[in-house]
Each structure stands twice: as structure tokens, then as C-alpha cells.
Design a protein around this motif. Structure first.
Motif, PDB file in Angstrom:
ATOM      1  N   SER A  94       3.376   1.317  -0.711  1.00 12.07           N
ATOM      2  CA  SER A  94       2.272   0.369  -0.752  1.00 12.07           C
ATOM      3  C   SER A  94       1.029   0.996  -0.109  1.00 12.07           C
ATOM      4  CB  SER A  94       2.667  -0.902  -0.001  1.00 12.07           C
ATOM      5  OG  SER A  94       1.616  -1.830  -0.014  1.00 12.07           O
ATOM      6  N   ALA A 142      -3.390   0.155   0.740  1.00 12.56           N
ATOM      7  CA  ALA A 142      -4.395  -0.903   0.842  1.00 12.56           C
ATOM      8  C   ALA A 142      -5.488  -0.781  -0.212  1.00 12.56           C
ATOM      9  CB  ALA A 142      -5.010  -0.900   2.234  1.00 12.56           C
ATOM     10  N   SER A 143      -5.839   0.460  -0.593  1.00  5.76           N
ATOM     11  CA  SER A 143      -6.911   0.636  -1.572  1.00  5.76           C
ATOM     12  C   SER A 143      -6.743   1.981  -2.269  1.00  5.76           C
ATOM     13  CB  SER A 143      -8.282   0.579  -0.897  1.00  5.76           C
ATOM     14  OG  SER A 143      -8.552   1.790  -0.228  1.00  5.76           O
ATOM     15  N   ARG A 158      -1.309  -2.980  -4.335  1.00  3.45           N
ATOM     16  CA  ARG A 158      -1.444  -1.605  -4.838  1.00  3.45           C
ATOM     17  C   ARG A 158      -0.266  -0.772  -4.362  1.00  3.45           C
ATOM     18  NH1 ARG A 158      -6.423  -3.347  -4.137  1.00  3.45           N
ATOM     19  NH2 ARG A 158      -7.837  -3.029  -5.889  1.00  3.45           N
TER      20      ARG A 158
END
Length: 188
Positions: A171, A173-174, A141
Motif C-alpha cells: 500500500s 499513500a500517493s 493505492r
């Protein structure tokens, strides 16, 4: 500033070479002639849709028939010429034996959500979350900051700092903490 409301009522998602993009009769794009997108409403929803459509199309993946007019007509700011040159260079590097102007193929990315950084009827800034395949079957992501300005009766994307989308991306993580697109940004 409170985040401006955005309604997804009446929004449909259509395939654009592997990327599901949102379309709204009320907020745009009103024209998709020549594989380009323009004609966005001067609303928060219009700014969001313009950010998505212009940023996706200002990419080497679709070839110069799409990225060149997108960047030259819909991207503004001091780094526009650098963005165009970098996109041309990336396209030339990746195209291999493709005929000049051909798309590089389908994309494998999903637009997952967004978060407003600011909005007025003249300017907008948002972070757009996308996800795609990474190494070892992992999903990667990224969040990309997209800034817009209302100019000549449409939203224009301001070229990212340094003229590369990588310079405006990080970048993550979620997509937790972001407004999720309906159906995870997939075609309905």
C-alpha cells in the motif's frame, strides 16, 4: 542505472473490462486475440506494456478463459503453478452463481504510474502503481513489483514470490515519485 526512456507518443488507451490499458503500434501488444495480449517489442516501452497487460490479465477477475492461458503461456518462474492454483481458487470463491468461465464483472482500477527498478534487453523490473475504491469513498493505492524476462521472442512476467500478487504489492499513500501515465492512465 538510469531509468530507460519511455515515450508515450503514439500510445492509445483502451478499455479492458473497466481498466484502461495502453497500446502501441510500435511496442505492442501486436495480438489481442482471445482477450489475451502478446507480441511486445524488446524495448523498455515493450517491457512496460507487457508488464501491464500480462499482470492485469493474470487475475481471477477475467475468468479462466483469460487468466489460465495468460499464466500458462506468459508467466514463468518457480511460483507459476502456485499463482495459477491461487488464481483458480480465488475465482472459484468469488464466482458464486456465475457459469464457469465467466468474468466476475468490470474492474474499478486505474493504472497511475510506474518506476523502473532495472532494465536490460533480457530482463526488466518495475513497480506499477494502481488505484481503486476503498472503504468510505477513499481511494486506495498499491504498488506492485513486476519482473520480466525476454524469452521465446516476447516478454514473460516472472511469477510473484509465493505465487500471489499480494506478496509483490504494498500500500502507498500517493503516486508521487513515480512516472505518471499520460491522462492518469485513463482513456484518451
Amino acid at each position: 542505472m538510469a531509468a530507460p526512456p519511455v515515450s508515450f507518443a503514439g500510445v492509445t488507451w483502451r478499455d479492458y473490462h473497466g481498466v484502461a490499458l495502453p497500446y502501441s503500434a510500435a511496442d505492442g501488444p501486436r495480438s489481442t486475440a482471445g482477450d489475451l495480449a502478446s507480441g511486445f517489442a524488446r524495448t523498455p516501452s515493450g517491457a512496460l506494456l507487457a508488464a501491464v497487460h500480462v499482470a492485469v490479465r493474470a487475475n481471477a477477475q477475467w475468468g479462466p478463459k483469460v487468466f489460465e492461458p495468460t499464466i500458462t503461456k506468459q508467466v514463468i518462474g518457480p511460483d507459476t503453478s502456485t499463482l495459477l492454483a491461487a488464481t483458480r481458487q480465488l475465482y472459484d470463491k468469488r464466482r458464486g452463481k456465475l457459469h464457469d468461465g465467466a468474468a466476475l464483472g468490470r474492474a474499478y482500477v486505474v493504472l497511475e504510474g510506474f518506476r523502473w527498478q532495472g532494465y536490460s534487453p533480457d530482463t526488466a523490473s518495475l513497480d506499477l502503481v494502481s488505484a481503486g475504491p476503498g472503504d468510505s469513498d477513499m481511494t486506495v493505492r498499491a504498488v506492485t513489483r513486476i519482473q520480466l524476462q525476454w524469452q521465446d521472442n516476447d516478454w514473460r512476467v516472472i511469477a510473484p514470490p509465493g505465487g500471489t500478487w499480494g506478496g509483490a504489492a504494498a500500500s502507498i499513500a500517493s503516486a508521487d515519485g513515480y512516472v505518471r501515465f499520460p491522462n492518469g492512465g485513463s482513456r484518451s
